[in-house]
Design a protein around this motif. Structure first.
Motif, PDB file in Angstrom:
ATOM      1  N   UNK A  71       0.847  -1.197   0.000  1.00  0.00           N
ATOM      2  CA  UNK A  71       0.000   0.000   0.000  1.00  0.00           C
ATOM      3  C   UNK A  71       0.882   1.247   0.000  1.00  0.00           C
ATOM      4  N   UNK A  72       1.897   1.242   0.842  1.00  0.00           N
ATOM      5  CA  UNK A  72       2.801   2.391   0.927  1.00  0.00           C
ATOM      6  C   UNK A  72       3.514   2.619  -0.399  1.00  0.00           C
ATOM      7  N   UNK A  73       3.992   1.547  -1.023  1.00  0.00           N
ATOM      8  CA  UNK A  73       4.667   1.680  -2.319  1.00  0.00           C
ATOM      9  C   UNK A  73       3.738   2.267  -3.376  1.00  0.00           C
ATOM     10  N   UNK A  74       2.499   1.794  -3.416  1.00  0.00           N
ATOM     11  CA  UNK A  74       1.537   2.289  -4.407  1.00  0.00           C
ATOM     12  C   UNK A  74       1.220   3.768  -4.186  1.00  0.00           C
ATOM     13  N   UNK A  75       1.035   4.147  -2.921  1.00  0.00           N
ATOM     14  CA  UNK A  75       0.709   5.542  -2.615  1.00  0.00           C
ATOM     15  C   UNK A  75       1.900   6.453  -2.915  1.00  0.00           C
ATOM     16  N   UNK A  76       3.105   6.002  -2.594  1.00  0.00           N
ATOM     17  CA  UNK A  76       4.297   6.821  -2.857  1.00  0.00           C
ATOM     18  C   UNK A  76       4.546   6.974  -4.353  1.00  0.00           C
ATOM     19  N   UNK A  77       4.284   5.926  -5.134  1.00  0.00           N
ATOM     20  CA  UNK A  77       4.425   6.022  -6.586  1.00  0.00           C
ATOM     21  C   UNK A  77       3.419   7.028  -7.160  1.00  0.00           C
ATOM     22  N   UNK A  78       2.194   6.977  -6.660  1.00  0.00           N
ATOM     23  CA  UNK A  78       1.179   7.932  -7.115  1.00  0.00           C
ATOM     24  C   UNK A  78       1.574   9.354  -6.733  1.00  0.00           C
ATOM     25  N   UNK A  79       2.136   9.522  -5.555  1.00  0.00           N
ATOM     26  CA  UNK A  79       2.571  10.856  -5.130  1.00  0.00           C
ATOM     27  C   UNK A  79       3.688  11.383  -6.028  1.00  0.00           C
ATOM     28  N   UNK A  80       4.642  10.527  -6.366  1.00  0.00           N
ATOM     29  CA  UNK A  80       5.725  10.943  -7.281  1.00  0.00           C
ATOM     30  C   UNK A  80       5.174  11.333  -8.645  1.00  0.00           C
ATOM     31  N   UNK A  81       4.228  10.551  -9.151  1.00  0.00           N
ATOM     32  CA  UNK A  81       3.635  10.865 -10.457  1.00  0.00           C
ATOM     33  C   UNK A  81       2.886  12.191 -10.420  1.00  0.00           C
ATOM     34  N   UNK A  82       2.149  12.445  -9.348  1.00  0.00           N
ATOM     35  CA  UNK A  82       1.427  13.707  -9.237  1.00  0.00           C
ATOM     36  C   UNK A  82       2.379  14.893  -9.092  1.00  0.00           C
ATOM     37  N   UNK A  83       3.463  14.710  -8.338  1.00  0.00           N
ATOM     38  CA  UNK A  83       4.443  15.780  -8.214  1.00  0.00           C
ATOM     39  C   UNK A  83       5.092  16.088  -9.559  1.00  0.00           C
ATOM     40  N   UNK A  84       5.371  15.049 -10.341  1.00  0.00           N
ATOM     41  CA  UNK A  84       5.939  15.261 -11.673  1.00  0.00           C
ATOM     42  C   UNK A  84       4.940  15.972 -12.578  1.00  0.00           C
ATOM     43  N   UNK A  85       3.665  15.574 -12.507  1.00  0.00           N
ATOM     44  CA  UNK A  85       2.638  16.222 -13.327  1.00  0.00           C
ATOM     45  C   UNK A  85       2.490  17.694 -12.964  1.00  0.00           C
ATOM     46  N   UNK A  86       2.535  18.004 -11.681  1.00  0.00           N
ATOM     47  CA  UNK A  86       2.416  19.396 -11.240  1.00  0.00           C
ATOM     48  C   UNK A  86       3.639  20.195 -11.684  1.00  0.00           C
ATOM     49  N   UNK A  87       4.826  19.602 -11.598  1.00  0.00           N
ATOM     50  CA  UNK A  87       6.046  20.294 -12.033  1.00  0.00           C
ATOM     51  C   UNK A  87       6.011  20.581 -13.532  1.00  0.00           C
ATOM     52  N   UNK A  88       5.539  19.612 -14.316  1.00  0.00           N
ATOM     53  CA  UNK A  88       5.441  19.815 -15.770  1.00  0.00           C
ATOM     54  C   UNK A  88       4.415  20.892 -16.079  1.00  0.00           C
ATOM     55  N   UNK A  89       3.280  20.853 -15.378  1.00  0.00           N
ATOM     56  CA  UNK A  89       2.263  21.886 -15.580  1.00  0.00           C
ATOM     57  C   UNK A  89       2.814  23.268 -15.269  1.00  0.00           C
ATOM     58  N   UNK A  90       3.558  23.374 -14.169  1.00  0.00           N
ATOM     59  CA  UNK A  90       4.134  24.659 -13.795  1.00  0.00           C
ATOM     60  C   UNK A  90       5.119  25.159 -14.850  1.00  0.00           C
TER      61      UNK A  90
END
Length: 104
Positions: A71-90
């Motif tokens: 569960x922790x691995x899945x949530x951390x992977x999703x968090x990394x993907x969202x952080x990357x998406x936000x950085x690209x958007x910015x």
């Protein structure tokens, strides 16, 4: 957030199709390889799938069907993907604002 990512993915897909149809209507040859819009659409789809997987893993973890580490691995992977998406958007927003400030 997922709905916003999906809306952006849909807009990129529509823009890519419009560009391709405009090129074929003008008689221009389409560039070989993959377009930037297609790459972005695929990355957004991967991010959405990652968030959905993390949500289902969290639910499975609360029901005792999945190990805490998974569960922790899945949530951390999703968090990394969202952080990357936000950085690209910015970066895209910053580039757009820089272009609008350019002198003509």
């Amino acid at each position: 957030m997922i709905e916003q990512l999906q809306a952006v993915a849909g807009a990129g897909f529509a823009r890519t199709e419009l560009t391709q149809s405009a090129q074929s209507a003008a008689g221009g040859a389409a560039a070989s390889g993959v377009s930037f819009g297609e790459i972005m659409r695929d990355q957004i789809a991967a991010s959405v799938n990652s968030v959905k997987g993390a949500e289902s893993a969290s639910i499975a973890g609360m029901q005792g069907e999945m190990d805490v580490r998974q569960v922790t691995d899945a949530v951390m992977e999703a968090e990394r993907n969202l952080q990357a998406a936000v950085a690209i958007r910015d970066k895209i927003v910053t580039a757009y604002l820089d272009m609008t400030r350019m002198a003509i």
